[in-house]
Design a protein around this motif. Structure first.
Motif, PDB file in Angstrom:
ATOM      1  N   ALA A   1       0.832  -1.210   0.000  1.00  0.00           N
ATOM      2  CA  ALA A   1       0.000   0.000   0.000  1.00  0.00           C
ATOM      3  C   ALA A   1       0.866   1.259   0.000  1.00  0.00           C
ATOM      4  O   ALA A   1       0.530   2.263  -0.638  1.00  0.00           O
ATOM      5  CB  ALA A   1      -0.937  -0.007   1.201  1.00  0.00           C
ATOM      6  N   SER A   2       1.991   1.217   0.715  1.00  0.00           N
ATOM      7  CA  SER A   2       2.859   2.400   0.773  1.00  0.00           C
ATOM      8  C   SER A   2       3.530   2.652  -0.578  1.00  0.00           C
ATOM      9  O   SER A   2       3.713   3.802  -0.988  1.00  0.00           O
ATOM     10  CB  SER A   2       3.917   2.231   1.868  1.00  0.00           C
ATOM     11  OG  SER A   2       4.885   1.262   1.504  1.00  0.00           O
TER      12      SER A   2
ATOM     13  N   LYS B   1       3.084   6.080  -2.784  1.00  0.00           N
ATOM     14  CA  LYS B   1       4.182   6.888  -3.336  1.00  0.00           C
ATOM     15  C   LYS B   1       4.009   7.098  -4.834  1.00  0.00           C
ATOM     16  O   LYS B   1       4.219   8.203  -5.352  1.00  0.00           O
ATOM     17  CB  LYS B   1       5.523   6.201  -3.051  1.00  0.00           C
ATOM     18  CG  LYS B   1       5.976   6.286  -1.607  1.00  0.00           C
ATOM     19  CD  LYS B   1       7.346   5.616  -1.434  1.00  0.00           C
ATOM     20  CE  LYS B   1       7.831   5.719  -0.005  1.00  0.00           C
ATOM     21  NZ  LYS B   1       9.137   5.038   0.177  1.00  0.00           N
ATOM     22  N   LEU B   2       3.641   6.032  -5.549  1.00  0.00           N
ATOM     23  CA  LEU B   2       3.425   6.144  -6.991  1.00  0.00           C
ATOM     24  C   LEU B   2       2.296   7.115  -7.293  1.00  0.00           C
ATOM     25  O   LEU B   2       2.401   7.945  -8.205  1.00  0.00           O
ATOM     26  CB  LEU B   2       3.093   4.759  -7.570  1.00  0.00           C
ATOM     27  CG  LEU B   2       4.238   3.763  -7.705  1.00  0.00           C
ATOM     28  CD1 LEU B   2       3.699   2.389  -8.118  1.00  0.00           C
ATOM     29  CD2 LEU B   2       5.252   4.244  -8.736  1.00  0.00           C
ATOM     30  N   TYR B   3       1.208   7.005  -6.517  1.00  0.00           N
ATOM     31  CA  TYR B   3       0.038   7.866  -6.752  1.00  0.00           C
ATOM     32  C   TYR B   3       0.398   9.327  -6.530  1.00  0.00           C
ATOM     33  O   TYR B   3       0.063  10.201  -7.335  1.00  0.00           O
ATOM     34  CB  TYR B   3      -1.097   7.430  -5.819  1.00  0.00           C
ATOM     35  CG  TYR B   3      -2.447   8.020  -6.165  1.00  0.00           C
ATOM     36  CD1 TYR B   3      -3.327   7.356  -7.021  1.00  0.00           C
ATOM     37  CD2 TYR B   3      -2.848   9.245  -5.647  1.00  0.00           C
ATOM     38  CE1 TYR B   3      -4.559   7.898  -7.353  1.00  0.00           C
ATOM     39  CE2 TYR B   3      -4.076   9.802  -5.971  1.00  0.00           C
ATOM     40  CZ  TYR B   3      -4.936   9.108  -6.819  1.00  0.00           C
ATOM     41  OH  TYR B   3      -6.158   9.661  -7.138  1.00  0.00           O
TER      42      TYR B   3
ATOM     43  N   GLY C   1       0.801  14.262  -8.407  1.00  0.00           N
ATOM     44  CA  GLY C   1       1.205  15.500  -7.763  1.00  0.00           C
ATOM     45  C   GLY C   1       0.489  15.857  -6.485  1.00  0.00           C
ATOM     46  O   GLY C   1       0.268  17.044  -6.204  1.00  0.00           O
ATOM     47  N   TYR C   2       0.120  14.860  -5.697  1.00  0.00           N
ATOM     48  CA  TYR C   2      -0.535  15.130  -4.421  1.00  0.00           C
ATOM     49  C   TYR C   2       0.467  15.067  -3.275  1.00  0.00           C
ATOM     50  O   TYR C   2       1.440  14.299  -3.318  1.00  0.00           O
ATOM     51  CB  TYR C   2      -1.636  14.102  -4.147  1.00  0.00           C
ATOM     52  CG  TYR C   2      -2.845  14.256  -5.042  1.00  0.00           C
ATOM     53  CD1 TYR C   2      -3.744  15.301  -4.851  1.00  0.00           C
ATOM     54  CD2 TYR C   2      -3.077  13.353  -6.078  1.00  0.00           C
ATOM     55  CE1 TYR C   2      -4.849  15.447  -5.676  1.00  0.00           C
ATOM     56  CE2 TYR C   2      -4.176  13.493  -6.910  1.00  0.00           C
ATOM     57  CZ  TYR C   2      -5.058  14.539  -6.700  1.00  0.00           C
ATOM     58  OH  TYR C   2      -6.147  14.690  -7.517  1.00  0.00           O
ATOM     59  N   SER C   3       0.197  15.844  -2.228  1.00  0.00           N
ATOM     60  CA  SER C   3       0.970  15.736  -0.997  1.00  0.00           C
ATOM     61  C   SER C   3       0.307  14.698  -0.090  1.00  0.00           C
ATOM     62  O   SER C   3      -0.867  14.354  -0.281  1.00  0.00           O
ATOM     63  CB  SER C   3       1.003  17.086  -0.265  1.00  0.00           C
ATOM     64  OG  SER C   3      -0.301  17.426   0.191  1.00  0.00           O
ATOM     65  N   TYR C   4       1.038  14.222   0.894  1.00  0.00           N
ATOM     66  CA  TYR C   4       0.459  13.285   1.857  1.00  0.00           C
ATOM     67  C   TYR C   4      -0.742  13.927   2.562  1.00  0.00           C
ATOM     68  O   TYR C   4      -1.778  13.288   2.779  1.00  0.00           O
ATOM     69  CB  TYR C   4       1.513  12.855   2.888  1.00  0.00           C
ATOM     70  CG  TYR C   4       0.915  12.044   4.017  1.00  0.00           C
ATOM     71  CD1 TYR C   4       0.695  10.681   3.879  1.00  0.00           C
ATOM     72  CD2 TYR C   4       0.544  12.661   5.218  1.00  0.00           C
ATOM     73  CE1 TYR C   4       0.120   9.943   4.894  1.00  0.00           C
ATOM     74  CE2 TYR C   4      -0.025  11.935   6.245  1.00  0.00           C
ATOM     75  CZ  TYR C   4      -0.233  10.570   6.078  1.00  0.00           C
ATOM     76  OH  TYR C   4      -0.808   9.857   7.087  1.00  0.00           O
ATOM     77  N   GLU C   5      -0.590  15.203   2.923  1.00  0.00           N
ATOM     78  CA  GLU C   5      -1.658  15.899   3.650  1.00  0.00           C
ATOM     79  C   GLU C   5      -2.955  15.945   2.839  1.00  0.00           C
ATOM     80  O   GLU C   5      -4.052  15.860   3.409  1.00  0.00           O
ATOM     81  CB  GLU C   5      -1.216  17.328   4.000  1.00  0.00           C
ATOM     82  CG  GLU C   5      -0.138  17.418   5.066  1.00  0.00           C
ATOM     83  CD  GLU C   5       1.260  17.137   4.532  1.00  0.00           C
ATOM     84  OE1 GLU C   5       1.390  16.864   3.311  1.00  0.00           O
ATOM     85  OE2 GLU C   5       2.221  17.194   5.316  1.00  0.00           O
TER      86      GLU C   5
ATOM     87  N   PRO D   1       5.077   6.316   3.081  1.00  0.00           N
ATOM     88  CA  PRO D   1       4.630   7.455   3.882  1.00  0.00           C
ATOM     89  C   PRO D   1       3.411   7.172   4.762  1.00  0.00           C
ATOM     90  O   PRO D   1       2.921   8.072   5.420  1.00  0.00           O
ATOM     91  CB  PRO D   1       4.262   8.468   2.801  1.00  0.00           C
ATOM     92  CG  PRO D   1       3.683   7.617   1.710  1.00  0.00           C
ATOM     93  CD  PRO D   1       4.517   6.369   1.711  1.00  0.00           C
ATOM     94  N   LEU D   2       2.889   5.943   4.714  1.00  0.00           N
ATOM     95  CA  LEU D   2       1.643   5.659   5.436  1.00  0.00           C
ATOM     96  C   LEU D   2       1.869   5.528   6.935  1.00  0.00           C
ATOM     97  O   LEU D   2       2.872   4.963   7.381  1.00  0.00           O
ATOM     98  CB  LEU D   2       0.997   4.392   4.884  1.00  0.00           C
ATOM     99  CG  LEU D   2       0.617   4.418   3.402  1.00  0.00           C
ATOM    100  CD1 LEU D   2      -0.051   3.110   3.000  1.00  0.00           C
ATOM    101  CD2 LEU D   2      -0.292   5.597   3.105  1.00  0.00           C
TER     102      LEU D   2
END
Length: 381
Positions: free
Chosen positions: A146-147, A151-153, A158-162, A201-202
């Motif tokens: 999933a992580s 990261k790929l997504y 172009g999305y941030s984790y937030e 980043p999860l």
């Protein structure tokens, strides 16, 4: 000729750490709750959905054991195991039993003990949903997969984790209104900062909690006083690991199973008013919505409204989803259908909007879309 199939009753217990109850007690309580509201049921077949009673409860032949404990005799007994997708796979099996004319009435029970043992043991069992001789051999857990997808997504679109973290915040808010949800508390947009990383980043708040649960559904060939029809049902599979697919950011099994269910129901996607989807990890929620065609690839985080928990006019996971309602593995798909039934029948109204005349869909899958099952429901009485 296939016969129509209706759901006439449903019940569920609170998802929690039920250290004082085993599989038998959990299953019995879910049936009692259903019968207290809808009356005593008389099934001709019992279908049990459970992912891992062998590993978590040292129990083989669980369906036979539960049939005996529930006092059910002289009926056909089955157990369905398709990893995390066992619940809706059991609903599909039960649908087939009735539609084919083999039986008229089926009791489906999804039951799972997840939280009984040490976390390390639970995590090891959960990792078995992947290919143990491939993913397991290289130490790639479901959270690791999933992580990688997260990261790929984020990199491709172009999305941030937030920006992605808005999903867990919404799910926790929704779960407060769900009587059987496990995590009935809100979190803030910045709560991730205090949440431990499970696989960068999860973080822990991007994953579902470990909990035990049981839910029961009563299906019949004849509509009763309250009747929700399973108007369409579909399933499909893909490469077991996302890395072996042409595009790991699109779940073909979800796309194909939804298309099959829509064709069976004879409706367009636009008639769906409510969704319950398998959001075991934050990035999966957006990819599922895109794979079902409710947003273009990479657009779901922009199109999803956290305030309304909807994408356009379609409500999504008002239950709190796997993230906050909880995810008792093999029972989850049965919980999803139970929630759709309660909303369509007017028993549970989490948003104050009547969607009883619309269509609703439940989507349940194993891993990162390795196998997917989808049922489309509508109220007919």
């Amino acid at each position: 000729m296939n016969r129509r199939v209706y759901i006439g009753a449903a019940g569920a217990i609170e998802i929690d750490r039920h250290f004082d109850k085993g599989y038998k007690a959990l299953a019995l309580e879910s049936v009692k709750r259903m019968e207290r509201r809808f009356g005593v049921v008389e099934p001709e077949a019992l279908v049990i959905s459970s992912m891992s009673p062998e590993s978590m409860g040292e129990q083989l032949g669980l369906a036979g054991v539960l049939a005996d404990y529930l006092g059910l005799r002289r009926l056909k007994v089955f157990r369905v195991e398709m990893g995390e997708a066992s619940g809706l796979a059991a609903i599909m099996t039960s649908y087939s039993l009735i539609a084919s004319g083999l039986v008229d009435r089926v009791l489906v029970i999804g039951v799972e003990k997840v939280a009984e043992l040490a976390t390390s043991h639970i995590a090891r069992i959960y990792s078995m949903i992947g290919d143990s001789e491939y993913m397991g051999l290289y130490g790639i857990s479901p959270a690791s997969e999933a992580s990688i997808i997260a990261k790929l997504y984020m990199a491709r679109y172009g999305y941030s984790y937030e920006e992605l973290f808005r999903w867990p915040v919404t799910m926790h808010r929704n779960a407060i209104k769900n009587p059987h949800a496990q995590l009935k508390f809100t979190i803030k947009a910045e709560s991730y900062k205090d949440s431990p990383v499970i696989s960068e980043p999860l973080r822990l708040l991007d994953a579902y909690p470990f909990g035990d649960g049981a839910s029961a559904i009563y299906m019949s060939s004849r509509p009763g006083d309250v009747a929700v029809e399973i108007s369409g049902i579909g399933s499909s599979n893909d490469a077991h690991d996302a890395a072996s697919r042409e595009d790991p950011l699109f779940f073909s099994s979800v796309n194909e199973s939804f298309g099959e269910a829509l064709r069976m129901a004879g409706i367009d996607r636009d008639l769906i008013r409510y969704l319950e989807i398998h959001d075991s990890y934050t990035p999966y929620s957006y990819i599922i919505l895109e794979s079902m065609g409710f947003a273009e690839r990479g657009e779901a985080p922009k199109r999803f409204s956290p305030e309304a928990s909807s994408i356009d006019r379609v409500y999504v996971n008002l239950s709190g989803g796997l993230k906050a309602r909880g995810h008792p593995w093999g029972a989850t798909g049965v919980y999803q259908v139970c929630e759709l039934f309660q909303i369509l029948a007017g028993i549970w109204d989490p948003v104050g909007v009547d969607i009883g005349n619309g269509y609703a869909a439940a989507q349940n899958m194993n891993g990162a879309g390795a196998q997917s099952y989808i049922a489309i429901l509508r109220r007919v009485r």
